[in-house]
Write an enzyme that holds these catalytic residues in place. Structure first.
Site, PDB file in Angstrom:
ATOM      1  N   GLN A  32     -80.286  43.878-105.280  1.00  0.00           N
ATOM      2  CA  GLN A  32     -81.366  42.905-105.408  1.00  0.00           C
ATOM      3  C   GLN A  32     -81.172  42.039-106.646  1.00  0.00           C
ATOM      4  OE1 GLN A  32     -84.707  45.640-105.598  1.00  0.00           O
ATOM      5  NE2 GLN A  32     -83.557  46.918-107.007  1.00  0.00           N
ATOM      6  N   GLU A 107     -83.663  56.878-107.994  1.00  0.00           N
ATOM      7  CA  GLU A 107     -83.728  55.416-107.965  1.00  0.00           C
ATOM      8  C   GLU A 107     -82.375  54.889-107.490  1.00  0.00           C
ATOM      9  OE1 GLU A 107     -83.984  51.639-107.971  1.00  0.00           O
ATOM     10  OE2 GLU A 107     -85.841  52.586-108.703  1.00  0.00           O
ATOM     11  N   ASP A 139     -79.491  57.365-103.411  1.00  0.00           N
ATOM     12  CA  ASP A 139     -80.257  56.973-102.233  1.00  0.00           C
ATOM     13  C   ASP A 139     -81.376  57.986-101.979  1.00  0.00           C
ATOM     14  OD1 ASP A 139     -81.202  56.235 -99.767  1.00  0.00           O
ATOM     15  OD2 ASP A 139     -79.249  56.118 -98.805  1.00  0.00           O
ATOM     16  N   GLY A 140     -82.624  57.525-102.066  1.00  0.00           N
ATOM     17  CA  GLY A 140     -83.750  58.414-101.830  1.00  0.00           C
ATOM     18  C   GLY A 140     -83.789  58.963-100.420  1.00  0.00           C
ATOM     19  N   ASP A 158     -92.562  54.958-105.182  1.00  0.00           N
ATOM     20  CA  ASP A 158     -92.861  53.679-105.828  1.00  0.00           C
ATOM     21  C   ASP A 158     -91.745  52.727-105.449  1.00  0.00           C
ATOM     22  OD1 ASP A 158     -93.659  51.586-107.392  1.00  0.00           O
ATOM     23  OD2 ASP A 158     -93.026  52.481-109.287  1.00  0.00           O
ATOM     24  N   SER A 159     -91.945  52.024-104.357  1.00  0.00           N
ATOM     25  CA  SER A 159     -90.890  51.172-103.810  1.00  0.00           C
ATOM     26  C   SER A 159     -91.351  49.723-103.729  1.00  0.00           C
ATOM     27  CB  SER A 159     -90.509  51.651-102.406  1.00  0.00           C
ATOM     28  OG  SER A 159     -91.560  51.359-101.486  1.00  0.00           O
ATOM     29  N   THR A 160     -90.406  48.859-103.440  1.00  0.00           N
ATOM     30  CA  THR A 160     -90.752  47.491-103.086  1.00  0.00           C
ATOM     31  C   THR A 160     -91.411  47.495-101.711  1.00  0.00           C
ATOM     32  OG1 THR A 160     -88.541  47.196-102.141  1.00  0.00           O
ATOM     33  CG2 THR A 160     -88.845  46.544-104.442  1.00  0.00           C
ATOM     34  N   ASP A 161     -91.843  46.333-101.253  1.00  0.00           N
ATOM     35  CA  ASP A 161     -92.420  46.234 -99.906  1.00  0.00           C
ATOM     36  C   ASP A 161     -91.353  46.564 -98.859  1.00  0.00           C
ATOM     37  OD1 ASP A 161     -95.193  45.356-100.310  1.00  0.00           O
ATOM     38  OD2 ASP A 161     -94.274  43.641-101.307  1.00  0.00           O
TER      39      ASP A 161
END
Length: 288
Positions: A32, A107, A139-140, A158-161
């Site tokens: 990202q 993360e 990788d979660g 707690d992630s992005t959309d």
């Protein structure tokens, strides 16, 4: 000094902008685009792919509610799994609970951790060096797939959309594995967007979680820089009624955990009240 404006790009037709005092970092990682800048009103701000993730001024609202609510609702959480949360704020709040013996944070983007340590050190404080913390850059999805059954009491996502790198954290496979790795009274919480603008996110995620958990609901937090009203935090538990404890019981648990009087948004009263949802939000959830 830049005196330029940064426009958030979450919604095509509506948004917010910040006057940039000083740009601190702009990095394109393997996953990202990351930008950190110093603003005039909100302290330092982190954007991922053009979307505000955290500001120094109001981070406490989101971090406290994402952490203290599930841990105190559970009441006896010793092992906590954190997915995402690369800024370290959730890790810091989890470790404030003296009964927590182990906090594993996974993360996927190591650049988020590196930049947060360098430019947002106050968010995590000393959490990175706590002996109870295990921080994994990985990788979660893969981690929850391989984690032993019953190995955690609480999972905090707690992630992005659910677009881009965060999309896989909203799938059936992820929630099925989360249910498997949670202990008998375990529960998972995750951000589900701002329902005034993102009702589909809450509705679809709740349906997916409902396939694997008997107790599905949500609770709210008012985070100023998550524009559009209340932010919803999705709730899925293996036992019913964990969020129905009284103010007095939550106060006792908070005192035992060592966080009573240490928060700026969360209180026992807020804890109990945050599950009382206005109809425009609750209509996107299965019946309680």
């Amino acid at each position: 000094m830049t005196d330029s404006w940064v426009n958030e790009t979450l919604y095509a037709e509506w948004g917010q902008r910040f006057l940039v005092k000083r740009e601190l970092a702009r990095v394109k990682s393997d996953f990202q685009d990351i930008m950190i800048f110093e603003s005039h009103l909100h302290g330092r701000v982190m954007l991922l792919d053009g979307v505000v993730q955290i500001t120094e001024r109001d981070e406490f609202v989101y971090q406290e509610m994402l952490t203290h609510v599930p841990l105190l609702a559970h009441g006896a959480a010793k092992r906590v799994l954190i997915i995402g949360a690369g800024d370290g704020g959730v890790l810091r709040r989890v470790l404030q609970h003296r009964n927590v013996e182990k906090a594993v944070m996974v993360e996927i983007d190591g650049e988020v951790i590196r930049l947060a340590k360098e430019f947002l050190p106050g968010i995590a404080g000393d959490a990175w060096n706590d002996p109870r913390a295990e921080v994994i850059v990985g990788d979660g999805i893969d981690y929850v797939r391989k984690a032993p059954a019953g190995s955690f009491d609480v999972v905090i996502v707690d992630s992005t959309d659910p677009i881009g790198v965060g999309e896989v954290l909203f799938t059936d496979e992820f929630y099925q594995n989360a249910a498997r790795l949670l202990s008998e009274n375990g529960l998972i919480v995750n951000q589900c967007g701002v329902p005034f603008m993102q009702a589909d996110e809450l509705r679809e995620t709740s349906l997916r979680r409902g396939k694997f958990f008997p107790d599905i609901w949500a609770y709210v937090a008012a985070v100023p820089t998550y524009v559009g009203g209340y932010m919803t935090l999705g709730w899925a538990a293996k036992a019913k009624g964990l969020y129905s404890a009284s103010v007095e019981e939550i106060r006792k648990r908070a005192e035992a955990a060592g966080i009573l009087g240490q928060t700026r948004y969360w209180t026992p009263e807020i804890h109990v009240g945050c599950f009382q949802l206005p109809p425009y939000i609750s209509e996107n959830l299965p019946p309680a």
